[in-house]
Write a protein that holds these residues in place. Structure first.
Motif, PDB file in Angstrom:
ATOM      1  N   HIS A 305      31.461 -64.966  91.368  1.00 39.48           N
ATOM      2  CA  HIS A 305      32.362 -65.653  91.790  1.00 39.48           C
ATOM      3  C   HIS A 305      33.658 -64.816  90.827  1.00 39.48           C
ATOM      4  O   HIS A 305      34.409 -63.921  90.931  1.00 39.48           O
ATOM      5  N   ALA A 306      33.015 -64.292  89.682  1.00 42.19           N
ATOM      6  CA  ALA A 306      33.308 -62.992  88.568  1.00 42.19           C
ATOM      7  C   ALA A 306      33.940 -62.301  89.009  1.00 42.19           C
ATOM      8  O   ALA A 306      34.565 -60.906  88.604  1.00 42.19           O
ATOM      9  N   VAL A 307      32.041 -61.543  89.177  1.00 43.38           N
ATOM     10  CA  VAL A 307      31.950 -60.219  90.535  1.00 43.38           C
ATOM     11  C   VAL A 307      33.578 -59.459  91.345  1.00 43.38           C
ATOM     12  O   VAL A 307      33.786 -58.918  91.109  1.00 43.38           O
ATOM     13  N   GLU A 308      33.439 -61.162  92.235  1.00 43.36           N
ATOM     14  CA  GLU A 308      34.664 -60.741  92.995  1.00 43.36           C
ATOM     15  C   GLU A 308      35.699 -60.212  92.971  1.00 43.36           C
ATOM     16  O   GLU A 308      36.638 -59.803  93.041  1.00 43.36           O
ATOM     17  N   LEU A 309      36.151 -60.702  91.160  1.00 40.46           N
ATOM     18  CA  LEU A 309      37.533 -60.849  90.553  1.00 40.46           C
ATOM     19  C   LEU A 309      37.382 -59.651  89.673  1.00 40.46           C
ATOM     20  O   LEU A 309      38.398 -59.223  90.003  1.00 40.46           O
ATOM     21  N   ALA A 310      36.251 -59.084  89.452  1.00 39.92           N
ATOM     22  CA  ALA A 310      36.711 -57.861  88.904  1.00 39.92           C
ATOM     23  C   ALA A 310      36.469 -56.472  89.861  1.00 39.92           C
ATOM     24  O   ALA A 310      37.872 -55.734  89.748  1.00 39.92           O
ATOM     25  N   ARG A 311      35.959 -56.725  91.021  1.00 41.41           N
ATOM     26  CA  ARG A 311      36.051 -56.150  91.925  1.00 41.41           C
ATOM     27  C   ARG A 311      38.001 -56.211  92.730  1.00 41.41           C
ATOM     28  O   ARG A 311      38.683 -55.249  93.257  1.00 41.41           O
ATOM     29  N   GLU A 312      38.315 -56.639  93.278  1.00 39.68           N
ATOM     30  CA  GLU A 312      39.691 -57.534  93.588  1.00 39.68           C
ATOM     31  C   GLU A 312      40.526 -56.388  92.325  1.00 39.68           C
ATOM     32  O   GLU A 312      41.466 -56.334  92.065  1.00 39.68           O
ATOM     33  N   ALA A 313      39.934 -56.884  91.224  1.00 39.28           N
ATOM     34  CA  ALA A 313      40.609 -55.906  89.625  1.00 39.28           C
ATOM     35  C   ALA A 313      40.636 -54.641  89.658  1.00 39.28           C
ATOM     36  O   ALA A 313      41.630 -53.776  88.636  1.00 39.28           O
ATOM     37  N   GLY A 314      40.324 -53.837  90.819  1.00 37.56           N
ATOM     38  CA  GLY A 314      39.485 -52.366  91.317  1.00 37.56           C
ATOM     39  C   GLY A 314      38.194 -52.011  90.142  1.00 37.56           C
ATOM     40  O   GLY A 314      38.092 -50.613  89.276  1.00 37.56           O
ATOM     41  N   ALA A 315      37.898 -53.043  89.234  1.00 32.68           N
ATOM     42  CA  ALA A 315      36.534 -52.612  88.167  1.00 32.68           C
ATOM     43  C   ALA A 315      35.216 -52.580  88.868  1.00 32.68           C
ATOM     44  O   ALA A 315      34.865 -53.521  90.161  1.00 32.68           O
ATOM     45  N   GLN A 316      33.832 -51.736  88.187  1.00 30.23           N
ATOM     46  CA  GLN A 316      32.485 -51.963  89.087  1.00 30.23           C
ATOM     47  C   GLN A 316      31.706 -52.411  87.365  1.00 30.23           C
ATOM     48  O   GLN A 316      32.675 -51.544  86.643  1.00 30.23           O
ATOM     49  N   ILE A 317      31.473 -53.370  87.822  1.00 29.47           N
ATOM     50  CA  ILE A 317      30.252 -53.703  86.414  1.00 29.47           C
ATOM     51  C   ILE A 317      29.058 -52.302  86.669  1.00 29.47           C
ATOM     52  O   ILE A 317      28.469 -51.970  87.042  1.00 29.47           O
ATOM     53  N   SER A 318      29.532 -51.594  85.260  1.00 28.17           N
ATOM     54  CA  SER A 318      28.403 -50.427  84.709  1.00 28.17           C
ATOM     55  C   SER A 318      27.265 -51.066  84.378  1.00 28.17           C
ATOM     56  O   SER A 318      26.411 -50.251  85.066  1.00 28.17           O
ATOM     57  N   ASN A 319      26.571 -51.469  83.451  1.00 33.55           N
ATOM     58  CA  ASN A 319      25.804 -52.697  82.091  1.00 33.55           C
ATOM     59  C   ASN A 319      26.131 -53.889  82.125  1.00 33.55           C
ATOM     60  O   ASN A 319      27.278 -54.135  81.863  1.00 33.55           O
ATOM     61  N   ILE A 320      24.966 -54.830  82.021  1.00 36.63           N
ATOM     62  CA  ILE A 320      24.507 -55.572  81.799  1.00 36.63           C
ATOM     63  C   ILE A 320      23.759 -56.055  81.200  1.00 36.63           C
ATOM     64  O   ILE A 320      22.142 -55.536  81.093  1.00 36.63           O
ATOM     65  N   ASP A 321      24.333 -56.539  79.615  1.00 34.28           N
ATOM     66  CA  ASP A 321      23.229 -56.419  78.401  1.00 34.28           C
ATOM     67  C   ASP A 321      22.731 -58.040  77.953  1.00 34.28           C
ATOM     68  O   ASP A 321      24.406 -57.926  77.303  1.00 34.28           O
ATOM     69  N   LEU A 322      21.485 -58.612  77.724  1.00 37.72           N
ATOM     70  CA  LEU A 322      22.079 -59.719  77.918  1.00 37.72           C
ATOM     71  C   LEU A 322      20.845 -60.142  77.122  1.00 37.72           C
ATOM     72  O   LEU A 322      19.884 -59.617  77.243  1.00 37.72           O
TER      73      LEU A 322
END
Length: 383
Positions: A305-322
């Protein structure tokens, strides 16, 4: 005005080196072809987008094109680019668009302005070619590989795409060209007497051919993007059970984690990091723990859901550090599976996902073995 975009993406891209065809390689977190399709499907003057693909690439295309608007069912290409364009035009003929823009699937950085200018040129001309004037000195090489004569560069242009045409004119030109071999659609059009005007192209509108082109495209893309970061932190205590869920992976353990959902601290922290980067609150606002609907829910739902909201905002995830913080269970044996699962959920290359683990040297609640904490950082690129 009905304007169609015809995206030619049936090539194999062997010069890009081993691996997937170049149009499906990752470019700043998204497949090259997805970026190309987004440029046209998001343009207000484009009515529909038809992609010509290789028969073997249907699954890869579905992944690259997921969720994009205006896309027509794909068309299978031919043995040559010219044959692929012809197949696409014949497919479009049923809808009879007024204009068509023919574009290489491996030119992902085409600008909205260049698309608009090509369309605008068709109000006066039968065709339009995006091109760059040659400014460098041109020399012919000798057979021995030495610099030979200087060539006259006046009037020379480097052809790009889009190549835009009034639809009926270019369809008829391709039908007439059957059995002949032309270098591009302007050559096909010119052979049929179609007038083609030049529209000044864009140096950033490069065609991905080699692995080095991918690196150059990423440099261009990231230099013009807005980079934002978000952080997430989550804690769950241990309770009865024989396993824990971490980063979407079931890890055997003598205890479970207590939470309203599946208590996946890793995915919860990443979800909050993504939401934070787009200014969309936190996981509790979107999935309240007071709502029985989410009792025992799999946390991949929250992250997706968070990823879809990001795409709707015109963004893509570059990287995740956990970073996972606990004395036990041992995280190391499961890191690869965790990275793979996170990459699947967010639709990114696994190389962009980092999962680490640490302890608190016996200090605090994690040191006493009372629970697990997770801390995440997400970097997002905004167009």
């Amino acid at each position: 005005m009905n304007v169609a975009a015809l995206i030619v993406a049936a090539g194999r891209g062997s010069r890009a080196g081993p691996g997937a065809p170049k149009q499906y390689r990752q470019l700043a977190g998204e497949p090259v072809l997805r970026r190309t399709l987004m440029a046209f499907s998001s343009h207000p003057q484009i009515s529909s987008v038809l992609t010509v693909i290789h028969e073997d690439d249907r699954e890869a295309f579905e992944i690259a094109a997921a969720g994009l608007p205006k896309l027509l069912p794909v068309c299978t290409g031919g043995a040559t680019r010219q044959a692929s364009v012809r197949a696409g035009l014949e497919t479009l003929s049923a809808a009879a668009p007024d204009h068509v823009l023919i574009h290489d699937g491996a030119r992902p950085l085409v600008s909205a302005q260049l698309i608009s200018e090509c369309i605008s040129a068709l109000s006066v001309h039968e065709g339009a070619l995006a091109a760059i004037a040659v400014t460098d000195t041109l020399r012919r090489a000798t057979p021995e590989g030495r610099a030979g004569e200087t060539l006259d560069r006046s009037g020379l242009w480097r052809a790009q795409t889009p190549q835009a045409f009034r639809f009926k004119a270019i369809l008829e030109a391709h039908r007439q060209a059957s059995g002949q071999d032309y270098t591009d659609d302007v050559a096909v059009a010119s052979a049929a007497g179609v007038e083609v005007a030049i529209v000044e192209g864009d140096e950033d509108n490069i065609k991905i051919t080699s692995a080095e082109d991918l690196k150059r495209a990423e440099r261009i893309l990231t230099s013009t993007l807005d980079v934002r970061t978000g952080t997430g932190f989550d804690v769950h205590r241990f309770g009865p059970g024989d396993h824990v869920w971490l980063c979407g992976v079931k890890v055997p353990h003598e205890q479970g984690l207590v939470g309203h959902s599946d208590a996946d601290a890793g995915l919860h922290a990443i979800t909050d990091a993504v939401l934070g980067a787009i200014g969309a609150g936190d996981i509790g606002q979107h999935f309240p723990p007071s709502d029985p609907k989410w009792k025992g829910a799999s946390s991949d739902i929250f992250l997706a859901h968070a990823v879809e909201l990001a795409r709707e905002a015109g963004a893509q995830i570059s990287n995740i550090d956990l970073t996972l913080i606990c004395e036990r269970p041992k995280i190391g044996p499961h890191v690869l599976a965790m990275r793979q699962r996170i990459a699947e959920i967010i639709g990114a290359d696994m190389a962009r996902i980092s999962v680490k683990a640490t302890t608190t040297e016996g200090l605090g609640f994690t040191g006493r073995g009372e629970g697990i904490a997770a801390q995440a950082l997400a970097t997002l690129l905004f167009r």
